[in-house]
Design an enzyme around this catalytic site. Structure first.
Site, short mmCIF file in Angstrom:
data_model
loop_
_atom_site.label_atom_id
_atom_site.label_comp_id
_atom_site.label_asym_id
_atom_site.label_seq_id
_atom_site.Cartn_x
_atom_site.Cartn_y
_atom_site.Cartn_z
N LYS A 1 0.83 -1.21 0.00
CA LYS A 1 0.00 0.00 0.00
C LYS A 1 0.87 1.26 0.00
O LYS A 1 0.60 2.21 -0.76
CB LYS A 1 -0.95 -0.02 1.21
CG LYS A 1 -1.97 -1.15 1.17
CD LYS A 1 -2.94 -1.09 2.33
CE LYS A 1 -2.31 -1.49 3.63
NZ LYS A 1 -1.92 -2.92 3.69
N THR A 2 1.89 1.28 0.83
CA THR A 2 2.78 2.44 0.87
C THR A 2 3.52 2.60 -0.46
O THR A 2 3.65 3.71 -0.99
CB THR A 2 3.80 2.29 2.02
OG1 THR A 2 3.10 2.18 3.26
CG2 THR A 2 4.74 3.48 2.08
N ASP B 1 -1.46 6.81 6.33
CA ASP B 1 -1.44 5.40 6.72
C ASP B 1 -2.29 5.20 7.98
O ASP B 1 -2.50 6.15 8.76
CB ASP B 1 0.00 4.96 6.97
CG ASP B 1 0.17 3.46 6.91
OD1 ASP B 1 -0.79 2.76 6.52
OD2 ASP B 1 1.26 2.97 7.25
N THR C 1 -5.53 -1.50 7.16
CA THR C 1 -5.66 -2.96 7.20
C THR C 1 -7.04 -3.36 7.70
O THR C 1 -7.38 -4.53 7.70
CB THR C 1 -4.60 -3.56 8.15
OG1 THR C 1 -4.74 -2.97 9.45
CG2 THR C 1 -3.19 -3.29 7.63
N ARG D 1 6.57 -8.09 1.67
CA ARG D 1 7.41 -7.59 2.76
C ARG D 1 8.10 -8.75 3.48
O ARG D 1 9.28 -8.68 3.81
CB ARG D 1 6.57 -6.77 3.76
CG ARG D 1 7.40 -6.20 4.91
CD ARG D 1 6.51 -5.49 5.91
NE ARG D 1 5.86 -4.33 5.32
CZ ARG D 1 4.80 -3.71 5.83
NH1 ARG D 1 4.27 -4.18 6.95
NH2 ARG D 1 4.28 -2.67 5.25
#
Length: 350
Positions: A66-67, A111, A160, A219
């Site tokens: 997402k980032t 975020d 999330t 990640r």
């Protein structure tokens, strides 16, 4: 001087401390093909019109990009990005400072947007909809309201837990994207790309093994790649082949499905201490000495995805595949529990 707690520029450091692995363009970004294709269209159209891109909401499990996508959106638009988080905006003045410093069509990445304070969220509504900031001064009968016009900008929110967003906030996003766990093939491509960037020699079967233990999450794949690199450097002259990969992952207690020590600990507690459940979340948290929020947000989702546990009105229960994974025969009562749950979920009380 800008407050580094709230604002970051394009040089934002990657979550794992290495900016080099972050894709810079849509073409470099691997996976999430439908989302990527649609975002390309939205970005191209907004650039052609000379307008700010509609506000974008990205949601899904942690570690899916997402980032990274927010930075790519800003890069493809040719604008600056400023970064903050829901918990980082403590006062209205923090939000006002962010918004008034945005240039025309800039991107503001927010975020953990589900953790915004309610009073802050209400200030965000007119900013998103009308590109205006309502400022109140004074108190009581002498209070006045001032509307300050803002440059048109794009808010990219990430969460999330999309279900925790209020309806009015969610409705103000013109683009809503759900990120899904990655396929093994996509993870292999990501691992090989990261290995090239890190100048690591890796065999194809080693990359496949890493991908299979990465829980569908880039990640995690990149983090495991770096740790396996350490083992390879010490024990295998720097080359990552299948034997050193298996050795490293086993030493790190990452099993063939990607379950780690905490996952197995939870399964063993649920099966051995509580007979497979149903067990309440707080009881389970106390049994494994773990925070209930961590269980709910970090440990449980992947176990549910694998079909190892289920959340029920009565508590958590272990399913057949969980028993098989830890090498224990399922009890007879499990069939009765599943039958009861099926009846309960269909609303058949007869």
């Amino acid at each position: 001087m800008e407050d580094k707690r709230f604002i970051a520029n394009k040089e934002l450091i990657e979550d794992d401390g290495d900016v080099s692995l972050r894709p810079k363009t849509f073409d470099e970004y691997i996976g999430q093909e439908k989302i990527k294709a649609n975002l390309k269209v939205y970005v191209a159209a907004s650039k052609a019109r000379g307008e700010a891109l509609d506000h974008v909401l990205l949601y899904g499990p942690p570690g899916l990009g997402k980032t990274t996508l927010s930075h790519i959106i800003a890069s493809e638009l040719g604008v600056e990005i400023k970064v903050t988080s829901g918990p980082g905006i403590e006062r209205a003045a923090n939000l006002a400072s962010l918004l008034t410093n945005l240039q025309d069509r800039d991107v503001l990445f927010l975020d953990e947007i589900h953790r915004l304070n309610h009073s802050i969220e209400e200030i965000l509504y007119p900013a998103m909809e009308d590109f205006a900031l309502d400022i109140s001064t004074g108190k009581g009968a002498g209070a006045t309201s001032l509307r300050l016009n803002l440059n048109k900008f794009t808010l990219v929110g990430a969460t999330t837990r999309a279900g925790m967003l209020t309806g009015p906030l969610r409705d103000r996003f013109g683009v809503i994207c759900r990120l899904e766990p990655y396929t093994r093939d996509d993870l292999v491509r990501i691992i090989k790309r990261s290995a090239r960037l890190l100048k690591i020699e890796i065999d194809g079967d080693a990359a496949a093994e890493l991908a299979s233990r990465s829980r569908g999450t880039p990640r995690i794949a990149n983090r495991l790649l770096k740790r396996v690199r350490d083992f390879a450097q010490v024990f295998n002259a720097g080359k990552i082949d299948l034997p050193i990969t298996v050795r490293a992952l086993n030493d790190m207690e990452i099993d063939p499905l990607g379950l780690d020590y905490n996952d197995i600990k939870l399964l063993n507690a649920l099966i051995n201490k509580f007979g497979g459940g149903p067990t309440g979340l707080d009881t389970l948290a106390a049994a494994i000495n773990e925070d209930a929020g961590t269980i709910e947000d970090v440990i449980e989702p992947y176990l549910i995805q694998l079909g190892f546990i289920a959340r029920t009105p009565r508590g958590r229960i272990a399913l057949r595949d969980a028993y098989a994974h830890v090498g224990i025969k399922p009890p007879q009562k499990l069939t009765e529990q599943l039958s009861f749950l099926t009846t309960e979920n269909t609303g058949d009380n007869g």
